[in-house]
Design a protein around this motif. Sequence first.
Motif, PDB file in Angstrom:
ATOM      1  N   GLU A 186       0.806  -1.218   0.000  1.00  0.00           N
ATOM      2  CA  GLU A 186       0.000   0.000   0.000  1.00  0.00           C
ATOM      3  C   GLU A 186       0.845   1.278   0.000  1.00  0.00           C
ATOM      4  O   GLU A 186       0.296   2.379  -0.030  1.00  0.00           O
ATOM      5  CB  GLU A 186      -0.922  -0.003   1.222  1.00  0.00           C
ATOM      6  N   ALA A 187       2.152   1.135   0.041  1.00  0.00           N
ATOM      7  CA  ALA A 187       3.008   2.317   0.179  1.00  0.00           C
ATOM      8  C   ALA A 187       2.839   3.281  -0.988  1.00  0.00           C
ATOM      9  O   ALA A 187       2.719   4.492  -0.800  1.00  0.00           O
ATOM     10  CB  ALA A 187       4.466   1.890   0.314  1.00  0.00           C
ATOM     11  N   ALA A 188       2.841   2.768  -2.219  1.00  0.00           N
ATOM     12  CA  ALA A 188       2.746   3.644  -3.399  1.00  0.00           C
ATOM     13  C   ALA A 188       1.458   4.454  -3.373  1.00  0.00           C
ATOM     14  O   ALA A 188       1.455   5.667  -3.628  1.00  0.00           O
ATOM     15  CB  ALA A 188       2.854   2.827  -4.675  1.00  0.00           C
ATOM     16  N   ASN A 189       0.319   3.785  -3.049  1.00  0.00           N
ATOM     17  CA  ASN A 189      -0.963   4.498  -3.004  1.00  0.00           C
ATOM     18  C   ASN A 189      -0.958   5.563  -1.904  1.00  0.00           C
ATOM     19  O   ASN A 189      -1.482   6.667  -2.084  1.00  0.00           O
ATOM     20  CB  ASN A 189      -2.096   3.504  -2.754  1.00  0.00           C
ATOM     21  N   GLU A 190      -0.370   5.232  -0.747  1.00  0.00           N
ATOM     22  CA  GLU A 190      -0.350   6.194   0.357  1.00  0.00           C
ATOM     23  C   GLU A 190       0.555   7.388   0.040  1.00  0.00           C
ATOM     24  O   GLU A 190       0.254   8.522   0.413  1.00  0.00           O
ATOM     25  CB  GLU A 190       0.114   5.500   1.633  1.00  0.00           C
ATOM     26  N   ILE A 191       1.664   7.131  -0.652  1.00  0.00           N
ATOM     27  CA  ILE A 191       2.547   8.242  -1.049  1.00  0.00           C
ATOM     28  C   ILE A 191       1.813   9.178  -2.002  1.00  0.00           C
ATOM     29  O   ILE A 191       1.854  10.409  -1.867  1.00  0.00           O
ATOM     30  CB  ILE A 191       3.840   7.704  -1.695  1.00  0.00           C
ATOM     31  N   SER A 221       8.618   1.005  -3.782  1.00  0.00           N
ATOM     32  CA  SER A 221       7.460   1.922  -3.829  1.00  0.00           C
ATOM     33  C   SER A 221       7.829   3.234  -4.501  1.00  0.00           C
ATOM     34  O   SER A 221       6.980   3.890  -5.129  1.00  0.00           O
ATOM     35  CB  SER A 221       6.957   2.188  -2.413  1.00  0.00           C
ATOM     36  N   PHE A 222       9.088   3.655  -4.377  1.00  0.00           N
ATOM     37  CA  PHE A 222       9.534   4.922  -4.955  1.00  0.00           C
ATOM     38  C   PHE A 222       9.924   4.773  -6.424  1.00  0.00           C
ATOM     39  O   PHE A 222      10.382   5.721  -7.044  1.00  0.00           O
ATOM     40  CB  PHE A 222      10.704   5.475  -4.142  1.00  0.00           C
ATOM     41  N   ASN A 223       9.740   3.553  -6.966  1.00  0.00           N
ATOM     42  CA  ASN A 223       9.944   3.310  -8.398  1.00  0.00           C
ATOM     43  C   ASN A 223       8.624   3.057  -9.117  1.00  0.00           C
ATOM     44  O   ASN A 223       8.623   2.810 -10.334  1.00  0.00           O
ATOM     45  CB  ASN A 223      10.865   2.098  -8.608  1.00  0.00           C
ATOM     46  N   GLU A 224       7.516   3.108  -8.383  1.00  0.00           N
ATOM     47  CA  GLU A 224       6.210   2.858  -9.007  1.00  0.00           C
ATOM     48  C   GLU A 224       5.846   4.007  -9.937  1.00  0.00           C
ATOM     49  O   GLU A 224       6.050   5.186  -9.631  1.00  0.00           O
ATOM     50  CB  GLU A 224       5.143   2.710  -7.924  1.00  0.00           C
TER      51      GLU A 224
END
Length: 449
Positions: A186-191, A221-224
């Motif tokens: 869920e990290a990408a969506n939360e970012i 997540s920081f590469n999504e």
Amino acid sequence: MSSNNLTNLVDAEKVFEISEINRIVKNILLNHLEKVWIGGEVSNFVEASSGHWYFSLKDSSAQIRCTMFKGYNHLSSITPKNGDQIEAFGAISLYEARGDYQINIEQVREKGTGNLFEKFVQLKDKLEKLGLFNEENKLPVPAYPKNIGVITSASGAALRDVLSVLNKQQNFNQVVIYPCSVQGKEAANEICAAISKANVQKMVDVLILCRGGGSIEDLWSFNEEKVVNAIAQSKLPIISGVGHETDFTLTDFVADMRAPTPTAAASVILEKLNKLDEYFEYYLSALQKNISNLLKSKNQELDFLEKRIVSPKDKLKRSKELIHNLKKQFTTTLKNKFFNAEKEIDILRKRFTSPQEKIQRAEERIKNTEKDLNYTALRRIKEQQSKINFIDEKLNILNPRNILAKGYSIVYNGLDVVKDSNKVDLNDNLDIQLHSGTLLVQVKNNKKH
């Protein structure tokens, strides 16, 4: 290698030493086999006192000994543990002393990292072709941000590092934290949600997106692609401070500024805020210098006017008018200077609300300077007025008409003033000028001496 080539290396009639055979096999392995990637489970891992790593890699049916010398393993981003699934790159070799065949490892990575890196490269190429990394699309980071937003985990060390740096400077209003996961599904969506929230609220001037270091999986997540697009569409400038100095994510390429670590990202803001104090001191010093130069210039003008004051009344009158005009001009100039100075200070105060105490002290110094200037200007003008009045009195004293009013007269023989009776003859006609009127007389007697 063909059987003929092997035959060339070995003489069938010769009896070889064990060390010779091991050396031949080692040379065959090193010179005729390319370096390879292999994958398996780590077992029997040992880190020797020399710093070298020794372990085995195994699968369900076989295993192979591995050696990773200190010169290579100190560059590794991971330290394997027994049971880890890893991939290793190196040269197949042979340890001659025991005749053990092994792999001399040069690189290790977690299993599957190779696929992630390939995905990273492909996505980077795709987004770069779309222009998301172009410099002309990047927003400038504000020179003096008043409110700073931080997007990171609320419980992570990255947040503590950022706040520790920012607390060294108080020239900003507030730090707004937008908590989110920085690892996991869920990290990408939360970012993305945190970036969107910051843009909607418009409570901050700049965003710091950060987290600590980790493996490529930890930082994925920081590469999504969705995170990259969210940063590209942000109306707020974003500083990316993800991982350690050697870590790179796609957010580093799309962000308006890249910092190697969370601490470095906060230091970028700190450096800009520190310049605020320097600029304030510079402008205050420049203002004081301008006022000092103005006073020197006006004092020189007054000194010059003093030297031009002469006795005739008409020049005295013009001097008085000139001094009056200079006084008016000087007062107007000072008022304009102080008005502009106060206006500039008001602008600085509105832009930089935080050091209030410094601004107050500056205003007090300016008010004191204004008071001293007005006092000095009035004192100088009074001194000049006193000099003018003194000269005017002397002129009145020396005025011939004032002398005649005391009973004295002036005797003219034609156009000449008679000062000596020896210069006058009998029957000469003389004019006697009195304070009021003139007498025409004829000399009847001359007592010459």
